[in-house]
Scaffold this motif. Structure first.
Motif, PDB file in Angstrom:
ATOM      1  N   VAL A 169      -0.902 -15.040 -19.968  1.00  0.00           N
ATOM      2  CA  VAL A 169      -1.841 -15.679 -19.045  1.00  0.00           C
ATOM      3  C   VAL A 169      -3.096 -14.836 -18.842  1.00  0.00           C
ATOM      4  O   VAL A 169      -4.211 -15.377 -18.759  1.00  0.00           O
ATOM      5  N   GLU A 170      -2.953 -13.523 -18.770  1.00  0.00           N
ATOM      6  CA  GLU A 170      -4.128 -12.662 -18.593  1.00  0.00           C
ATOM      7  C   GLU A 170      -5.046 -12.725 -19.817  1.00  0.00           C
ATOM      8  O   GLU A 170      -6.272 -12.744 -19.688  1.00  0.00           O
ATOM      9  N   LYS A 173      -6.866 -15.954 -19.630  1.00  0.00           N
ATOM     10  CA  LYS A 173      -7.911 -15.896 -18.609  1.00  0.00           C
ATOM     11  C   LYS A 173      -9.162 -15.209 -19.159  1.00  0.00           C
ATOM     12  O   LYS A 173     -10.292 -15.660 -18.938  1.00  0.00           O
ATOM     13  N   ASP A 197       5.822 -22.047 -21.997  1.00  0.00           N
ATOM     14  CA  ASP A 197       4.615 -21.460 -21.436  1.00  0.00           C
ATOM     15  C   ASP A 197       4.579 -21.706 -19.931  1.00  0.00           C
ATOM     16  O   ASP A 197       5.148 -22.686 -19.426  1.00  0.00           O
ATOM     17  N   ASP A 198       3.884 -20.826 -19.200  1.00  0.00           N
ATOM     18  CA  ASP A 198       3.751 -20.955 -17.750  1.00  0.00           C
ATOM     19  C   ASP A 198       2.659 -21.979 -17.452  1.00  0.00           C
ATOM     20  O   ASP A 198       1.470 -21.655 -17.341  1.00  0.00           O
ATOM     21  N   ASN A 200       2.025 -23.838 -14.802  1.00  0.00           N
ATOM     22  CA  ASN A 200       1.337 -23.704 -13.509  1.00  0.00           C
ATOM     23  C   ASN A 200       0.198 -22.698 -13.594  1.00  0.00           C
ATOM     24  O   ASN A 200      -0.909 -22.944 -13.102  1.00  0.00           O
ATOM     25  N   ALA A 201       0.457 -21.559 -14.215  1.00  0.00           N
ATOM     26  CA  ALA A 201      -0.571 -20.515 -14.325  1.00  0.00           C
ATOM     27  C   ALA A 201      -1.712 -20.961 -15.232  1.00  0.00           C
ATOM     28  O   ALA A 201      -2.889 -20.670 -14.956  1.00  0.00           O
ATOM     29  N   ILE A 202      -1.381 -21.672 -16.301  1.00  0.00           N
ATOM     30  CA  ILE A 202      -2.413 -22.154 -17.226  1.00  0.00           C
ATOM     31  C   ILE A 202      -3.312 -23.174 -16.532  1.00  0.00           C
ATOM     32  O   ILE A 202      -4.539 -23.131 -16.648  1.00  0.00           O
ATOM     33  N   LYS A 203      -2.695 -24.086 -15.794  1.00  0.00           N
ATOM     34  CA  LYS A 203      -3.472 -25.103 -15.090  1.00  0.00           C
ATOM     35  C   LYS A 203      -4.410 -24.464 -14.067  1.00  0.00           C
ATOM     36  O   LYS A 203      -5.560 -24.904 -13.897  1.00  0.00           O
ATOM     37  N   ALA A 204      -3.933 -23.419 -13.387  1.00  0.00           N
ATOM     38  CA  ALA A 204      -4.749 -22.757 -12.375  1.00  0.00           C
ATOM     39  C   ALA A 204      -6.030 -22.174 -12.967  1.00  0.00           C
ATOM     40  O   ALA A 204      -7.080 -22.153 -12.311  1.00  0.00           O
ATOM     41  N   ILE A 205      -5.972 -21.734 -14.221  1.00  0.00           N
ATOM     42  CA  ILE A 205      -7.134 -21.119 -14.874  1.00  0.00           C
ATOM     43  C   ILE A 205      -8.239 -22.143 -15.122  1.00  0.00           C
ATOM     44  O   ILE A 205      -9.428 -21.841 -14.992  1.00  0.00           O
ATOM     45  N   GLU A 207      -8.424 -25.303 -13.652  1.00  0.00           N
ATOM     46  CA  GLU A 207      -8.369 -26.384 -12.659  1.00  0.00           C
ATOM     47  C   GLU A 207      -9.738 -26.968 -12.346  1.00  0.00           C
ATOM     48  O   GLU A 207      -9.882 -28.168 -12.115  1.00  0.00           O
TER      49      GLU A 207
END
Length: 393
Positions: A169-170, A173, A197-198, A200-205, A207
């Motif tokens: 995720v990093e 980002k 894959d995560d 939730n974390a991908i979507k947050a990037i 959004e």
């Protein structure tokens, strides 16, 4: 005397014999190729064995096989939807069943995940292609993502994975901060090791970005049928599109794929004057019973409860296999949420004979070759696989 076939094969052969008699086909004409047919049936029978775990190729269930035969006799084409209202209703029933499980609003049948990834990225390009041509995906994504980007003229950048083969995720980002992507392809069930894959974390990037999120759940999408799984409708519903291959986990024949969207697709801008209705703007052209009847018959008969029980059993078998190997000294084991178990034998142990016979397969993780067991079939049993490994312990 030929060895007796399994009950499933006997039932299917009986159905074929009835069909030949009904159609008044002279079976003597098939005699010259009878050995070839027998050889094909013997090969296919391996997929029902208790020690078959090489690939995502389970035996076709009897329900789905019946649906496939009926589909071949029907031969309807939903490009002429007015002629086949019963097929249209069957398609609606399938997506009324699956769309809520995936948090999506609408969908259409495809010929598999490769077509689903291409179709989804095509839709993404039409919506956000004026912003960027960049696509990001896990380095362990399916090879069809690279093909789709090549066909569509998109720039694919593979994002490094962490130690669990999830997209880092990093790293994602950082890539997004350098160039906003047209689309991100998240993988729900990597082909090599079955990892998620995560999302939730991908979507947050992304959004608040003009970017499309597609989830390739060709393999792991079956988790949406299981209560308390990591792939809930809420998680999957964050995506603009999701593809799923029932032929990988639900005992369906190929081709059988589903592609679901948050928004309904527009009618095609290309005229088709010979059709009463303008076709949808999808990659799939002619299609009909062959993509629908096996799956429809399965979900109408087993329903969500029956399918979930079958899938939970497969995951339990995978967990028991991993636990058994973990007790052996010198063996490395990695289980996954989707029933793919990767493992390494001690260095002096060569399992090539088990790979050649189709019991296990080989994949590569972090630059090293490992063995792979896929619990895609409800008939695969961990005891049988462990027994095959005992001589190499």
């Amino acid at each position: 005397m030929r060895q007796a076939k399994s009950h499933a094969m006997d039932s299917l052969s009986g159905l074929v014999r009835q069909y030949l008699q009904q159609m008044d086909i002279d079976t003597n004409k098939l005699h010259p190729i009878s050995e070839d047919i027998d050889s094909l049936l013997r090969t296919g029978k391996r997929h029902s064995q208790a020690n078959w775990a090489a690939h995502m190729t389970p035996a076709v269930s009897q329900l789905a096989a019946l649906g496939q035969l009926v589909a071949a006799l029907h031969q309807g084409n939903l490009l002429s939807v007015e002629l086949y209202p019963e097929l249209h209703q069957i398609e609606k029933t399938i997506f009324d069943f699956f769309c809520p499980l995936f948090g999506q609003k609408t969908g259409h049948a495809t010929h598999g995940g490769s077509y689903g990834n291409l179709d989804a990225l095509w839709q993404a390009r039409k919506k956000f292609g004026n912003v960027s041509n960049q696509v990001y995906a896990n380095e362990y994504c399916h090879y069809s993502v690279a093909k789709a980007c090549d066909i569509l003229g998109l720039q694919l950048q593979l994002i490094p994975a962490n130690s669990s083969q999830q997209m880092d995720v990093e790293a994602l980002k950082r890539a997004c901060s350098q160039k906003t992507p047209m689309a991100i392809v998240a993988t729900a069930g990597t082909t090599s090791s079955g990892q998620l894959d995560d999302i939730n974390a991908i979507k947050a990037i992304i959004e608040h970005s003009a970017s499309w999120l597609h989830i390739d759940a060709a393999w792991g999408g079956f988790l949406s049928l299981i209560d308390n799984s990591p792939l809930t409708a809420k998680v999957l519903g964050q995506a603009d599109s999701v593809c799923f291959d029932p032929h990988k986990s639900l005992g369906q024949p190929r081709p059988c794929g589903l592609l679901m969207y948050q928004q309904s697709l527009k009618a095609s801008a290309v005229s088709a004057h010979y059709l009463a209705h303008t076709p949808r703007d999808t990659l799939t052209g002619s299609y009909g019973a062959e993509l629908l009847l096996p799956l429809w018959l399965t979900i109408k008969t087993l329903e969500k409860t029956g399918l979930a029980h079958q899938l939970e059993t497969q995951l339990e078998q995978a967990g028991q296999f991993a636990e058994a190997l973990n007790e052996w000294s010198g063996w490395w084991v990695q289980n996954s949420p989707t029933g793919v178990v990767c493992f390494e034998a001690p260095q002096h142990k060569n399992l090539s004979s088990l790979v050649e016979s189709g019991i296990f397969s080989i994949t590569e993780l972090a630059g090293r070759s490992v063995y792979r067991a896929v619990f895609a079939s409800p008939s695969t049993r961990h005891e049988a696989l462990i027994n095959d490994l005992v001589p190499f312990r």
